[in-house]
Write a protein that holds these residues in place. Structure first.
Motif, PDB file in Angstrom:
ATOM      1  N   LEU A  52     -18.287 -16.187  17.727  1.00 39.28           N
ATOM      2  CA  LEU A  52     -17.142 -16.083  16.836  1.00 39.28           C
ATOM      3  C   LEU A  52     -16.214 -14.966  17.292  1.00 39.28           C
ATOM      4  O   LEU A  52     -16.653 -13.960  17.843  1.00 39.28           O
ATOM      5  N   VAL A  53     -14.938 -15.175  17.041  1.00 43.16           N
ATOM      6  CA  VAL A  53     -13.945 -14.116  17.224  1.00 43.16           C
ATOM      7  C   VAL A  53     -13.605 -13.578  15.841  1.00 43.16           C
ATOM      8  O   VAL A  53     -13.164 -14.328  14.974  1.00 43.16           O
ATOM      9  N   GLU A  54     -13.846 -12.312  15.646  1.00 44.06           N
ATOM     10  CA  GLU A  54     -13.554 -11.681  14.363  1.00 44.06           C
ATOM     11  C   GLU A  54     -12.233 -10.919  14.453  1.00 44.06           C
ATOM     12  O   GLU A  54     -12.006 -10.172  15.400  1.00 44.06           O
ATOM     13  N   HIS A  55     -11.381 -11.121  13.453  1.00 47.34           N
ATOM     14  CA  HIS A  55     -10.102 -10.418  13.383  1.00 47.34           C
ATOM     15  C   HIS A  55     -10.058  -9.617  12.090  1.00 47.34           C
ATOM     16  O   HIS A  55     -10.226 -10.174  10.996  1.00 47.34           O
ATOM     17  N   THR A  56      -9.871  -8.319  12.204  1.00 51.54           N
ATOM     18  CA  THR A  56      -9.775  -7.433  11.042  1.00 51.54           C
ATOM     19  C   THR A  56      -8.375  -6.847  10.990  1.00 51.54           C
ATOM     20  O   THR A  56      -7.886  -6.300  11.991  1.00 51.54           O
ATOM     21  N   TYR A  57      -7.739  -6.969   9.834  1.00 51.20           N
ATOM     22  CA  TYR A  57      -6.402  -6.392   9.677  1.00 51.20           C
ATOM     23  C   TYR A  57      -6.139  -6.132   8.200  1.00 51.20           C
ATOM     24  O   TYR A  57      -6.920  -6.529   7.334  1.00 51.20           O
ATOM     25  N   VAL A  58      -5.053  -5.431   7.896  1.00 53.53           N
ATOM     26  CA  VAL A  58      -4.749  -5.008   6.534  1.00 53.53           C
ATOM     27  C   VAL A  58      -3.434  -5.624   6.066  1.00 53.53           C
ATOM     28  O   VAL A  58      -2.429  -5.575   6.781  1.00 53.53           O
ATOM     29  N   LEU A  59      -3.462  -6.212   4.867  1.00 52.87           N
ATOM     30  CA  LEU A  59      -2.267  -6.759   4.224  1.00 52.87           C
ATOM     31  C   LEU A  59      -1.956  -5.968   2.954  1.00 52.87           C
ATOM     32  O   LEU A  59      -2.819  -5.259   2.427  1.00 52.87           O
ATOM     33  N   THR A  60      -0.760  -6.106   2.464  1.00 51.38           N
ATOM     34  CA  THR A  60      -0.461  -5.609   1.128  1.00 51.38           C
ATOM     35  C   THR A  60      -1.042  -6.594   0.117  1.00 51.38           C
ATOM     36  O   THR A  60      -1.402  -7.726   0.465  1.00 51.38           O
ATOM     37  N   ARG A  61      -1.095  -6.187  -1.153  1.00 55.38           N
ATOM     38  CA  ARG A  61      -1.626  -7.093  -2.170  1.00 55.38           C
ATOM     39  C   ARG A  61      -0.743  -8.344  -2.289  1.00 55.38           C
ATOM     40  O   ARG A  61      -1.262  -9.462  -2.420  1.00 55.38           O
ATOM     41  N   ALA A  62       0.557  -8.171  -2.237  1.00 54.88           N
ATOM     42  CA  ALA A  62       1.473  -9.314  -2.351  1.00 54.88           C
ATOM     43  C   ALA A  62       1.277 -10.274  -1.186  1.00 54.88           C
ATOM     44  O   ALA A  62       1.278 -11.498  -1.363  1.00 54.88           O
ATOM     45  N   GLU A  63       1.088  -9.730   0.012  1.00 56.20           N
ATOM     46  CA  GLU A  63       0.870 -10.571   1.189  1.00 56.20           C
ATOM     47  C   GLU A  63      -0.461 -11.322   1.088  1.00 56.20           C
ATOM     48  O   GLU A  63      -0.536 -12.507   1.434  1.00 56.20           O
ATOM     49  N   ALA A  64      -1.489 -10.624   0.613  1.00 57.68           N
ATOM     50  CA  ALA A  64      -2.803 -11.266   0.484  1.00 57.68           C
ATOM     51  C   ALA A  64      -2.732 -12.427  -0.494  1.00 57.68           C
ATOM     52  O   ALA A  64      -3.324 -13.497  -0.249  1.00 57.68           O
ATOM     53  N   LYS A  65      -2.032 -12.243  -1.598  1.00 56.43           N
ATOM     54  CA  LYS A  65      -1.901 -13.307  -2.585  1.00 56.43           C
ATOM     55  C   LYS A  65      -1.099 -14.479  -2.021  1.00 56.43           C
ATOM     56  O   LYS A  65      -1.473 -15.647  -2.195  1.00 56.43           O
ATOM     57  N   ALA A  66      -0.017 -14.181  -1.327  1.00 56.81           N
ATOM     58  CA  ALA A  66       0.855 -15.236  -0.811  1.00 56.81           C
ATOM     59  C   ALA A  66       0.200 -16.045   0.297  1.00 56.81           C
ATOM     60  O   ALA A  66       0.450 -17.241   0.438  1.00 56.81           O
ATOM     61  N   GLN A  67      -0.664 -15.424   1.079  1.00 61.71           N
ATOM     62  CA  GLN A  67      -1.216 -16.076   2.269  1.00 61.71           C
ATOM     63  C   GLN A  67      -2.583 -16.722   2.055  1.00 61.71           C
ATOM     64  O   GLN A  67      -3.067 -17.443   2.935  1.00 61.71           O
ATOM     65  N   ILE A  68      -3.214 -16.498   0.900  1.00 62.55           N
ATOM     66  CA  ILE A  68      -4.612 -16.898   0.772  1.00 62.55           C
ATOM     67  C   ILE A  68      -4.852 -18.379   1.003  1.00 62.55           C
ATOM     68  O   ILE A  68      -5.808 -18.773   1.685  1.00 62.55           O
ATOM     69  N   ASN A  69      -4.010 -19.251   0.478  1.00 61.53           N
ATOM     70  CA  ASN A  69      -4.276 -20.690   0.625  1.00 61.53           C
ATOM     71  C   ASN A  69      -4.199 -21.142   2.075  1.00 61.53           C
ATOM     72  O   ASN A  69      -5.021 -21.955   2.533  1.00 61.53           O
ATOM     73  N   SER A  70      -3.260 -20.618   2.825  1.00 61.63           N
ATOM     74  CA  SER A  70      -3.175 -20.984   4.246  1.00 61.63           C
ATOM     75  C   SER A  70      -4.330 -20.368   5.022  1.00 61.63           C
ATOM     76  O   SER A  70      -4.890 -21.000   5.936  1.00 61.63           O
ATOM     77  N   LEU A  71      -4.728 -19.144   4.669  1.00 63.43           N
ATOM     78  CA  LEU A  71      -5.833 -18.495   5.376  1.00 63.43           C
ATOM     79  C   LEU A  71      -7.155 -19.215   5.130  1.00 63.43           C
ATOM     80  O   LEU A  71      -7.981 -19.339   6.043  1.00 63.43           O
ATOM     81  N   LEU A  72      -7.373 -19.686   3.921  1.00 59.82           N
ATOM     82  CA  LEU A  72      -8.611 -20.404   3.617  1.00 59.82           C
ATOM     83  C   LEU A  72      -8.747 -21.675   4.442  1.00 59.82           C
ATOM     84  O   LEU A  72      -9.856 -22.075   4.824  1.00 59.82           O
ATOM     85  N   LYS A  73      -7.639 -22.321   4.713  1.00 57.93           N
ATOM     86  CA  LYS A  73      -7.673 -23.563   5.506  1.00 57.93           C
ATOM     87  C   LYS A  73      -7.646 -23.282   7.003  1.00 57.93           C
ATOM     88  O   LYS A  73      -8.120 -24.085   7.802  1.00 57.93           O
ATOM     89  N   GLN A  74      -7.102 -22.148   7.367  1.00 60.96           N
ATOM     90  CA  GLN A  74      -6.929 -21.821   8.787  1.00 60.96           C
ATOM     91  C   GLN A  74      -8.213 -21.286   9.416  1.00 60.96           C
ATOM     92  O   GLN A  74      -8.459 -21.496  10.604  1.00 60.96           O
ATOM     93  N   HIS A  75      -9.047 -20.602   8.623  1.00 61.95           N
ATOM     94  CA  HIS A  75     -10.198 -19.888   9.190  1.00 61.95           C
ATOM     95  C   HIS A  75     -11.522 -20.434   8.666  1.00 61.95           C
ATOM     96  O   HIS A  75     -11.655 -20.763   7.486  1.00 61.95           O
ATOM     97  N   LYS A  76     -12.513 -20.471   9.555  1.00 55.32           N
ATOM     98  CA  LYS A  76     -13.844 -20.946   9.165  1.00 55.32           C
ATOM     99  C   LYS A  76     -14.476 -19.989   8.163  1.00 55.32           C
ATOM    100  O   LYS A  76     -15.086 -20.404   7.175  1.00 55.32           O
ATOM    101  N   HIS A  77     -14.369 -18.700   8.426  1.00 57.14           N
ATOM    102  CA  HIS A  77     -14.908 -17.679   7.535  1.00 57.14           C
ATOM    103  C   HIS A  77     -13.803 -16.677   7.224  1.00 57.14           C
ATOM    104  O   HIS A  77     -13.073 -16.254   8.125  1.00 57.14           O
ATOM    105  N   ILE A  78     -13.702 -16.269   5.967  1.00 56.17           N
ATOM    106  CA  ILE A  78     -12.722 -15.248   5.606  1.00 56.17           C
ATOM    107  C   ILE A  78     -13.215 -14.480   4.388  1.00 56.17           C
ATOM    108  O   ILE A  78     -13.834 -15.055   3.481  1.00 56.17           O
ATOM    109  N   ARG A  79     -12.994 -13.186   4.395  1.00 59.32           N
ATOM    110  CA  ARG A  79     -13.272 -12.375   3.214  1.00 59.32           C
ATOM    111  C   ARG A  79     -12.177 -11.327   3.057  1.00 59.32           C
ATOM    112  O   ARG A  79     -11.581 -10.871   4.031  1.00 59.32           O
ATOM    113  N   TYR A  80     -11.938 -10.989   1.810  1.00 61.17           N
ATOM    114  CA  TYR A  80     -10.997  -9.929   1.458  1.00 61.17           C
ATOM    115  C   TYR A  80     -11.794  -8.714   0.978  1.00 61.17           C
ATOM    116  O   TYR A  80     -12.817  -8.862   0.290  1.00 61.17           O
TER     117      TYR A  80
END
Length: 631
Positions: free
Chosen positions: A319-347
């Motif tokens: 696996l390739v792991e990517h760690t990065y930091v978003l603002t709360r607004a960005e995390a909320k706005a991007q969650i649906n696309s991130l859930l479909k884009q990545h096999k594993h994801i956690r906030y």
């Protein structure tokens, strides 16, 4: 964990941990003796080891705990000599080097020499009656629950036949026999004072079937052990639950989960169970058994003692792991696309900070070439990545009687530094804000990629001793997230910051698909999407008053807030993290949530059929489910 965290422990506590760890087969015999020789052990641990390792020779092996160098300072030798006498021969004296500030790491580096001659010779002959009058102490991983069980009621079968005989005999005499795995559950769900059975000796890998992509193991096999056995066949488990030291029986019985919007909890991958039941003996269950199979997959150890498990596997992969930091607004706005884009994801949400740490994991071959190439580069030097913690720790302790300096904190890791900072004033929200800000900065310095085998990246550091409560809530379907996950987090963070709760970082949020197991918190129809949210308060020191105050705050205002926020979305607790209700109000709310989520009557009926004397239950199970099969 002691060696990793370089924590100063009293000998008594380390002894109990070492005894539990060896007893549960989380460390090997050699590792146990080495740890005991380095850290020390007191009489109950010596007694336990004698029974496990066999006679006088084991005491002489264990007494190598006196491996303190003759070249060490004279005062250290004196303390070690005194400890030798106390730890080997007094009952139940507590001795320790903590008074001298000697860390575990320091002890580990000392060369070996025995001080056996310093200890008086005593008759160490044991009798069966002595053993029966002794107890076994088991401590859970997070250090929040411990239990003493009479040795006569603490069973360790060597094989399936032994297990069947023990369960039958206990059923006939109504002797409690709660099954215990690796004692990793934060709530001690496996603990029962009246009697327990450990599956630690039943740890065989029975069969690896590459053709059908399945593995069959005894329930006492550790997840890490299974992963290693699968590696040579090019196979691995579909998901892990942050750590891999669980025994396979406990792994499935509490409905453990990893993260991934299309990946269900681990129980969903079970294709066959062998249960040893009190009333009906051994039975094998498969999907063909319908309702009972789907109850038993997350059976909480209440329907029978799990003896064997067969699970589906997947091809091993990197696996390739990517760690990065978003603002709360960005995390909320991007969650649906991130859930479909990545096999594993956690906030990882950081209270009082506009920062959400995002960790994604994807198969190497599906990651863009430029990102995969970046993942092979070396990260910044560790010392620079830890600067937010080290600088703050030096600053805040500079004028105290015990200041930290650049020299004294050299070698301390992330978890250690966070604990040291929090220990200064763990329930002061203003202080916690400073600590959380340092953690946000730490993660910004740690943004980047890394590539490793899946089993290595799906595990992560859970921190030190802690109180934790994790709940699960449905947030629509994979195709259409209804927004419960983000609304829940917004309300939780708003409540924390409005009420100035000293919320330690992080609040972890993961996702999973639904499970067909009727008692899984993620039970539901195919295609369901569930979010898991865990709050935490660390226990950063051994100060009893501080630990008591943290416990009170966590179980009080913090858990009350999580309970209130989760009420409207039907949030239910992870089975390994639900605690005993503290009053009748909480008891009533808990029963109501159980009735709304689970087929409680159906589960109670299965318990009554398979365990009519309730020898597999405990007070927590009965309090949570509100049904005792004996009634």
């Amino acid at each position: 964990h002691v060696d990793r965290n370089r924590t100063i422990f009293t000998y008594a506590k380390v002894a109990a941990m070492a005894s539990s760890l060896y007893h549960l087969r989380r460390v090997s015999r050699t590792e146990f003796l080495h740890a005991s020789s380095s850290f020390g052990a007191y009489s109950s641990c010596i007694h336990r080891s004698t029974r496990l390792l066999g006679g006088q020779n084991s005491i002489r092996c264990m007494s190598s705990l006196n491996n303190v160098a003759t070249t060490a300072p004279a005062n250290l030798q004196e303390v070690a000599t005194t400890s030798a006498r106390r730890l080997l021969w007094d009952k139940p004296a507590i001795a320790g080097l903590v008074m001298m500030g000697v860390t575990a790491a320091t002890l580990m580096t000392l060369p070996s020499t025995t001080l056996l001659e310093a200890a008086p010779v005593e008759d160490t002959t044991e009798t069966e009656s002595d053993d029966e009058n002794e107890t076994t102490t088991v401590i859970n991983w997070s250090g929040t629950h411990s239990i003493e069980v009479p040795n006569k009621n603490y069973f360790e079968p060597e094989n399936i036949e032994d297990l069947e005989k023990i369960v039958k005999r206990c059923h006939e005499t109504s002797t409690p026999i709660r099954p215990v795995g690796s004692a990793l559950s934060p709530n001690g769900i496996a603990f029962m004072e009246g009697g327990m059975v450990s599956l630690a000796n039943l740890d065989k890998i029975i069969n690896v079937n590459p053709g059908e992509m399945t593995v069959t193991v005894q329930a006492g096999a550790r997840v890490s052990q299974v992963v290693e056995a699968l590696r040579e066949h090019g196979m691995t488990l579909p998901n892990l639950a942050s750590i891999a030291e669980q025994q396979m029986g406990g792994f499935i019985q509490v409905g453990a989960h990893g993260t991934g919007a299309q990946i269900p909890p681990v129980d969903e991958f079970v294709t066959r169970l062998k249960l040893v039941t009190p009333a009906e003996g051994a039975m094998e269950l498969t999907p063909a058994d319908g309702e009972l199979f789907h109850l038993a997959k997350v059976g909480l150890g209440c329907l029978g003692v799990v003896a064997e498990v067969t699970m589906k596997c997947i091809p091993s992969h990197r696996l390739v792991e990517h760690t990065y930091v978003l603002t709360r607004a960005e995390a909320k706005a991007q969650i649906n696309s991130l859930l479909k884009q990545h096999k594993h994801i956690r906030y990882m949400w950081i209270p009082y900070e506009d920062a959400v740490v995002v960790v994604t994991n994807d198969p190497h071959h599906k990651v863009p070439v430029e990102d995969a190439a970046t993942a092979e580069r070396l990260p910044p030097a560790k010392v620079e990545r830890l600067r937010p913690f080290t600088n703050l720790l030096v600053k805040l302790t500079g004028g105290t009687d015990t200041p930290y300096t650049e020299e004294s904190i050299e070698g301390m890791g992330f978890g250690e530094l966070r604990d040291a900072l929090l220990a200064i004033d763990p329930l002061n929200s203003e202080h916690v804000k400073l600590c959380n800000h340092a953690e946000a900065e730490f993660w910004r310095l740690n943004e980047g990629f890394q590539t490793k085998p899946s089993d290595q990246l799906l595990q992560f550091d859970c921190g030190g001793q802690q109180w934790v409560w994790e709940v699960c809530l449905q947030t629509g379907r994979y195709e259409t997230n209804n927004g419960n996950d983000m609304e829940f987090m917004e309300q939780l963070l708003e409540g924390i910051e409005k009420n100035k709760i000293a919320a330690h970082s992080p609040i972890e949020q993961r996702w999973s698909a639904s499970s067909s197991s009727l008692m899984s918190p993620a039970s539901g129809p195919v295609g369901g999407l569930f979010s898991w949210v865990g709050i935490i308060m660390y226990l950063p020191s051994e100060d009893e008053k501080q630990r008591h105050d943290i416990t009170k705050s966590f179980k009080g205002e913090y858990c009350d807030l999580l309970r209130e926020v989760g009420k409207d979305v039907g949030a239910v607790s992870h089975w390994a993290k639900i605690e005993m209700p503290t009053d009748s109000k909480h008891q009533g709310a808990l029963w109501w949530s159980m009735l709304q989520k689970y087929p409680v009557s159906l589960f109670a009926a299965a318990r009554k059929r398979l365990d009519p004397n309730n020898i597999l239950g405990n007070d927590l199970i009965d309090a949570v489910l509100g049904a005792n099969p004996k009634e």
